[in-house]
Design a protein around this motif. Structure first.
Motif, short mmCIF file in Angstrom:
data_model
loop_
_atom_site.label_atom_id
_atom_site.label_comp_id
_atom_site.label_asym_id
_atom_site.label_seq_id
_atom_site.Cartn_x
_atom_site.Cartn_y
_atom_site.Cartn_z
N VAL A 61 -1.22 1.77 -0.77
CA VAL A 61 -0.34 2.10 0.35
C VAL A 61 0.14 0.85 1.08
N ALA A 62 1.44 0.84 1.38
CA ALA A 62 2.04 -0.17 2.25
C ALA A 62 2.78 0.57 3.36
N VAL A 63 2.59 0.13 4.60
CA VAL A 63 3.24 0.73 5.76
C VAL A 63 4.17 -0.30 6.38
N CYS A 64 5.41 0.08 6.65
CA CYS A 64 6.44 -0.85 7.13
C CYS A 64 6.87 -0.50 8.54
N VAL A 65 6.87 -1.49 9.42
CA VAL A 65 7.25 -1.31 10.84
C VAL A 65 8.52 -2.11 11.09
N HIS A 66 9.58 -1.44 11.50
CA HIS A 66 10.85 -2.12 11.72
C HIS A 66 10.89 -2.81 13.09
N GLY A 67 12.06 -3.38 13.43
CA GLY A 67 12.16 -4.21 14.62
C GLY A 67 12.79 -3.56 15.82
N LEU A 68 13.27 -4.40 16.72
CA LEU A 68 13.76 -3.96 18.03
C LEU A 68 14.94 -3.00 17.94
N SER A 69 15.92 -3.31 17.10
CA SER A 69 17.17 -2.58 17.20
C SER A 69 17.57 -1.76 15.97
N ASP A 84 8.47 -1.11 -6.85
CA ASP A 84 8.46 -1.69 -8.19
C ASP A 84 7.13 -2.36 -8.49
N GLN A 85 6.42 -2.79 -7.44
CA GLN A 85 5.09 -3.39 -7.62
C GLN A 85 4.00 -2.33 -7.69
N GLY A 86 4.38 -1.07 -7.53
CA GLY A 86 3.41 0.01 -7.60
C GLY A 86 2.90 0.50 -6.27
N PHE A 87 3.51 0.04 -5.16
CA PHE A 87 3.08 0.49 -3.85
C PHE A 87 3.63 1.89 -3.52
N ARG A 88 2.87 2.62 -2.77
CA ARG A 88 3.31 3.87 -2.13
C ARG A 88 3.67 3.47 -0.70
N VAL A 89 4.94 3.55 -0.31
CA VAL A 89 5.44 2.93 0.91
C VAL A 89 5.78 3.97 1.97
N LEU A 90 5.24 3.77 3.15
CA LEU A 90 5.52 4.62 4.32
C LEU A 90 6.39 3.84 5.30
N THR A 91 7.58 4.38 5.60
CA THR A 91 8.44 3.82 6.64
C THR A 91 8.60 4.86 7.74
N TYR A 92 8.90 4.39 8.94
CA TYR A 92 9.11 5.33 10.05
C TYR A 92 9.97 4.68 11.12
N ASP A 93 10.55 5.53 11.97
CA ASP A 93 11.37 5.05 13.08
C ASP A 93 10.53 4.94 14.35
N LEU A 94 10.60 3.80 15.00
CA LEU A 94 9.96 3.65 16.30
C LEU A 94 10.61 4.59 17.30
N TYR A 95 9.85 4.97 18.32
CA TYR A 95 10.40 5.83 19.37
C TYR A 95 11.63 5.17 20.01
N LEU A 131 0.05 -3.79 5.66
CA LEU A 131 0.92 -3.50 6.80
C LEU A 131 1.98 -4.59 6.91
N LEU A 132 3.25 -4.17 6.90
CA LEU A 132 4.36 -5.10 6.97
C LEU A 132 5.16 -4.85 8.24
N GLY A 133 5.63 -5.93 8.87
CA GLY A 133 6.45 -5.80 10.06
C GLY A 133 7.60 -6.79 10.05
N TYR A 134 8.77 -6.30 10.45
CA TYR A 134 9.97 -7.13 10.51
C TYR A 134 10.41 -7.30 11.96
N ILE A 157 4.38 -10.41 7.81
CA ILE A 157 5.30 -10.46 8.93
C ILE A 157 6.57 -11.19 8.49
N ILE A 158 7.71 -10.56 8.73
CA ILE A 158 8.99 -11.06 8.26
C ILE A 158 9.87 -11.36 9.47
N ALA A 159 10.31 -12.61 9.61
CA ALA A 159 11.08 -13.04 10.78
C ALA A 159 10.44 -12.47 12.05
#
Length: 310
Positions: A61-69, A84-95, A131-134, A157-159
């Motif tokens: 599992v990989a969980v992705c957290v987006h940014g401010l805007s 493609d690397q075999g991850f099961r990826v969870l994305t979501y929208d911040l409140y 856990l990934l965050g942009y 952590i990306i940018a």
């Protein structure tokens, strides 16, 4: 006195107009009805959260957290690289963004971590995930990793925000001076600066996420979006996360940091600040990449994510 009241009417109208316009915008429940975005709602204690799973059901599992805007559609190219690397990826929208609720409360670090923790519990995500965050999501990931490093296999952590940023003059003022004037400025000049930034990036780059710049502009038209950004600026992005990065270092948690060499929002010298705090962190710099590197430089991002552990 009457003449003074008459003279003040245009001023009052100018002052009130941005807030009246905000109140008349469609709310997120209306937008959900007509959306074509893949995903569904989790009815969390703090509010409804829009999320989506991608990749093999038996993948790590990989969980992705987006940014401010920009909501979770910012992850399009990264999700493809991860699956493609075999991850099961969870994305979501911040409140306050995308198709998630405009949940009440100051959008502090605790506010954002509460949503993430509630979603992880709701989706039964077991410990040992990546856990990934942009952008601002990088700051959220940093806070989560510092508080609960034992729950993670690794952090990316990306940018990332947290060690310095330049969001422009209006956002800088709003961050340091909460109150009515700041809120009015975000509804007027702040919104205009966001539009200008979208147009500028669209003119200079090609996106791996089809229609992303139109989708970013559409966010500005949904009720609660600008107030959510304002709240995160005032309650979360005022802080420095040096102490959290020291905790991550001391916990020996694997950390991958990816930077855009041409990023004007998160200056490249933040990379050097992180290196001084956590020399063991793996760092990748993408030449000439802007802040939107997750969708402007997909091939470079894919190559950087190959540094992830299996």
């Amino acid at each position: 006195m009457l003449w003074f009241s008459i003279l003040m009417l245009p001023v009052l109208g100018l002052t009130a107009f941005p807030f009246i316009r905000e109140a008349l915008r469609p709310d997120v429940a209306q937008v959900r009805v007509s959306t074509s975005r893949p995903g569904q709602l989790a009815d969390l204690p703090s509010g409804k959260t829009w999320y989506n799973w991608s990749g093999p059901e038996d993948g790590r599992v990989a969980v992705c957290v987006h940014g401010l805007s920009t909501p979770s559609f910012v992850w399009g190219a990264a999700v493809a690289a991860l699956t493609d690397q075999g991850f099961r990826v969870l994305t979501y929208d911040l409140y306050g963004r995308g198709l998630s609720d405009r949940a009440p409360g100051g959008q502090s670090g605790d506010f954002h971590l509460r949503q993430l923790n509630e979603l992880l519990a709701d989706q039964k995500v077991a410990d040992g995930f990546t856990l990934l965050g942009y952008s601002m999501g990088g700051a959220i990931v940093t806070c989560f990793a510092a508080r609960a490093p034992q729950r993670l296999k690794q952090a990316v952590i990306i940018a990332p925000a947290g060690l310095g940023h330049d969001l422009g003059g209006t956002s800088a003022y709003v961050t340091k001076n909460p109150g009515f004037i700041a809120n009015w400025l975000m509804q007027t000049r702040g919104a205009a600066e966001l539009r200008e930034g979208i147009k500028s990036e669209a003119a200079g780059f090609t996106s791996a996420v089809p229609g992303i710049w139109d989708m970013q502009a559409e966010e500005l038209m949904i009720k609660g979006y600008i107030p959510a950004i304002t709240s995160s600026l005032q309650y979360f992005l005022r802080g420095d996360l040096r102490a959290e990065h020291e905790t991550i270092r001391d916990a020996n948690l694997p950390l991958l940091a990816i930077w855009g060499e041409g990023d004007t929002v998160i200056p490249i010298d933040c990379r050097d600040k992180l290196a001084a705090i956590n020399p063991d962190a793996t760092q990748v710099t993408i030449p000439a990449a802007p802040h939107g590197l997750t969708y402007t430089h997909p091939d470079d991002l894919r190559a950087a994510l190959e540094n992830l552990n299996g």
